[in-house]
Design an enzyme around this catalytic site. Structure first.
Site, short mmCIF file in Angstrom:
data_model
loop_
_atom_site.label_atom_id
_atom_site.label_comp_id
_atom_site.label_asym_id
_atom_site.label_seq_id
_atom_site.Cartn_x
_atom_site.Cartn_y
_atom_site.Cartn_z
N SER A 76 0.81 -1.23 0.00
CA SER A 76 0.00 0.00 0.00
C SER A 76 0.84 1.28 0.00
CB SER A 76 -0.98 -0.01 1.19
OG SER A 76 -1.96 -0.99 0.96
N LYS A 125 -9.51 -5.26 11.15
CA LYS A 125 -10.64 -4.71 10.40
C LYS A 125 -11.91 -4.57 11.24
CE LYS A 125 -8.99 -6.02 5.83
NZ LYS A 125 -9.32 -6.47 4.50
N ASP A 128 -13.19 -3.34 0.08
CA ASP A 128 -12.68 -4.63 -0.42
C ASP A 128 -13.63 -5.24 -1.46
OD1 ASP A 128 -10.30 -4.72 1.02
OD2 ASP A 128 -11.24 -5.68 2.76
N GLY A 141 -11.83 -14.13 6.04
CA GLY A 141 -12.45 -12.82 5.87
C GLY A 141 -12.54 -12.40 4.40
N ALA A 142 -11.48 -12.70 3.64
CA ALA A 142 -11.47 -12.30 2.22
C ALA A 142 -12.56 -13.06 1.47
CB ALA A 142 -10.10 -12.57 1.61
N ARG A 156 -11.06 -26.38 3.13
CA ARG A 156 -10.48 -27.58 3.76
C ARG A 156 -11.28 -27.96 5.02
NH1 ARG A 156 -4.51 -26.82 6.05
NH2 ARG A 156 -5.64 -25.14 7.07
N ILE A 184 -6.58 -14.42 -5.33
CA ILE A 184 -6.27 -13.18 -4.60
C ILE A 184 -4.81 -13.13 -4.14
CG2 ILE A 184 -8.67 -12.80 -3.90
CD1 ILE A 184 -7.70 -13.40 -1.00
N TYR A 212 -1.00 -12.53 -4.52
CA TYR A 212 -0.19 -11.78 -5.50
C TYR A 212 1.31 -11.93 -5.26
CZ TYR A 212 -0.56 -8.25 -1.81
OH TYR A 212 -0.55 -7.60 -0.62
N GLY A 246 -3.99 -11.33 -8.42
CA GLY A 246 -4.26 -10.76 -7.10
C GLY A 246 -4.02 -9.27 -6.97
P1 ATR Z 1 -8.31 -14.28 5.58
O1 ATR Z 1 -7.06 -13.47 5.49
O2 ATR Z 1 -9.05 -14.32 4.27
O3 ATR Z 1 -9.20 -13.94 6.72
P2 ATR Z 1 -7.69 -16.81 6.92
O4 ATR Z 1 -8.79 -16.66 7.89
O5 ATR Z 1 -6.28 -16.81 7.40
O6 ATR Z 1 -7.78 -15.77 5.72
O7 ATR Z 1 -7.99 -18.11 6.06
C1 ATR Z 1 -7.03 -18.76 5.32
C2 ATR Z 1 -7.74 -19.74 4.38
O8 ATR Z 1 -6.73 -20.55 3.77
C3 ATR Z 1 -8.68 -20.70 5.10
O9 ATR Z 1 -9.78 -20.93 4.25
C4 ATR Z 1 -7.81 -21.95 5.27
O10 ATR Z 1 -8.52 -23.17 5.39
P3 ATR Z 1 -8.98 -23.70 6.85
O11 ATR Z 1 -10.20 -22.89 7.21
O12 ATR Z 1 -9.27 -25.14 6.64
O13 ATR Z 1 -7.82 -23.43 7.77
C5 ATR Z 1 -7.05 -21.93 3.98
N1 ATR Z 1 -5.83 -22.74 4.01
C6 ATR Z 1 -4.66 -22.40 4.58
N2 ATR Z 1 -3.74 -23.40 4.39
C7 ATR Z 1 -4.37 -24.39 3.69
C8 ATR Z 1 -3.97 -25.67 3.16
N3 ATR Z 1 -2.74 -26.15 3.34
N4 ATR Z 1 -4.91 -26.41 2.48
C9 ATR Z 1 -6.16 -25.91 2.28
N5 ATR Z 1 -6.59 -24.72 2.74
C10 ATR Z 1 -5.71 -23.95 3.43
#
Ligand code: ATR
Length: 269
Positions: free
Chosen positions: A19, A66, A98, A127-128, A148, A211, A213, A234
């Protein structure tokens, strides 16, 4: 000479943020007496810490602040905020750009998406993922979350009319049914795990968005490009959420293409 107006992105961690490159570039483009920095905000009371940032004219907010940003504001357009603006009377306004940033990026990368996309697949349940699904939901008949941890996908689906959840083991089928796929997990990020995405299952006119990048060309986007699918990287969402924030602060919609050039340079540095 009057002092420069101060802006920042607050988060924890925040040193990786692009940013400052984006906004300082635009300040130069438009001859604005302003400066933008990355500010690490680590506090037991982030709401109070945010309210204390009165020396700033505006800030962008990233993970994990946020929700605190929306709470800290005197008026907020959303429950999670990524933009704050201090008003002339000292009060604080909060916004979320966003979702609109994602839609603006999609308009740019795949101008035909409206009407074409009936079913969107959101990969991830953070969140995203939620923000993007909410932004799409008014234009798309069906949104499916796949994650997952399936329970998280189900929990998000319950918050959104017309949304459902799929099992991670059904990834290939979910890919085959979607007109738009938005990859919202950390998979494929530099230093994180990668995934064998079932791109061969996609419809020939599917739109594939990631998303992540860092790297800009993720394994998912490379595979989608190799199949001739429309892709969106991204940087699009990052730039357009930033452009909307800039517009909230200055009333000017800044040049997205110039930001992209600078950000690609910064990513390659
Ligand atoms: P945000 O920044 O969007 O809030 P977050 O809450 O950190 O992100 O979420 C990360 C995402 O990546 C989650 O959907 C996570 O899956 P889980 O809910 O099962 O943890 C996913 N993620 C991270 N590592 C992963 C992996 N090795 N395989 C599949 N999904 C993964």
């Amino acid at each position: 000479m009057t002092a420069a107006r101060r802006f920042a992105v607050i988060g924890d961690p925040v040193s990786h943020s692009l940013s400052p490159v984006m906004h300082n570039g635009w300040f130069k483009d438009y001859g604005l007496n302003a400066e933008y920095e990355a500010l690490l905000l680590r506090s037991d009371d982030p709401v109070a810490a945010i309210r204390a940032l009165k020396g700033y004219a505006g800030v962008n907010v990233t993970v994990p602040h946020k929700e605190a940003a929306a709470k800290a504001a005197d008026r907020s357009a959303a429950e999670v905020a990524n933009v704050l603006r201090w008003e002339a009377d000292g009060t604080l306004s909060a916004y979320n750009t966003d979702g609109a940033g994602f839609i603006a990026a999609l308009d740019e990368a795949a101008p035909h998406w409206r009407g074409h996309v009936k079913h969107a697949l959101i990969v991830g349940a953070g969140g995203a993922a939620l923000g993007i699904a909410q932004a799409l939901s008014s234009d798309v008949a069906r949104v499916t979350f796949i994650n997952r941890t399936q329970s998280k996908a189900e929990a998000l689906a319950e918050t959104l009319p017309g949304a459902d959840a799929a099992a991670w083991s059904d990834l290939a089928r979910a890919f085959s049914e979607a007109d738009l796929i938005v990859q919202c997990t950390t998979l494929g990020m530099t230093g994180q795990a990668t995934h064998g995405w079932p791109v061969e299952a996609c419809k020939p006119d599917a739109i594939i968005s990631d998303i992540v990048y860092r790297p800009l060309k993720t394994d998912l986007l490379r595979a989608a490009k190799a199949r001739g699918l429309t892709t969106m990287d991204g940087l699009g969402m990052l730039i357009h959420q930033g452009a909307l924030a800039f517009e909230l602060w200055f009333g000017i919609r800044p040049d997205a293409a110039r930001a992209r050039e600078r950000l690609i340079q910064a990513l390659n540095a």
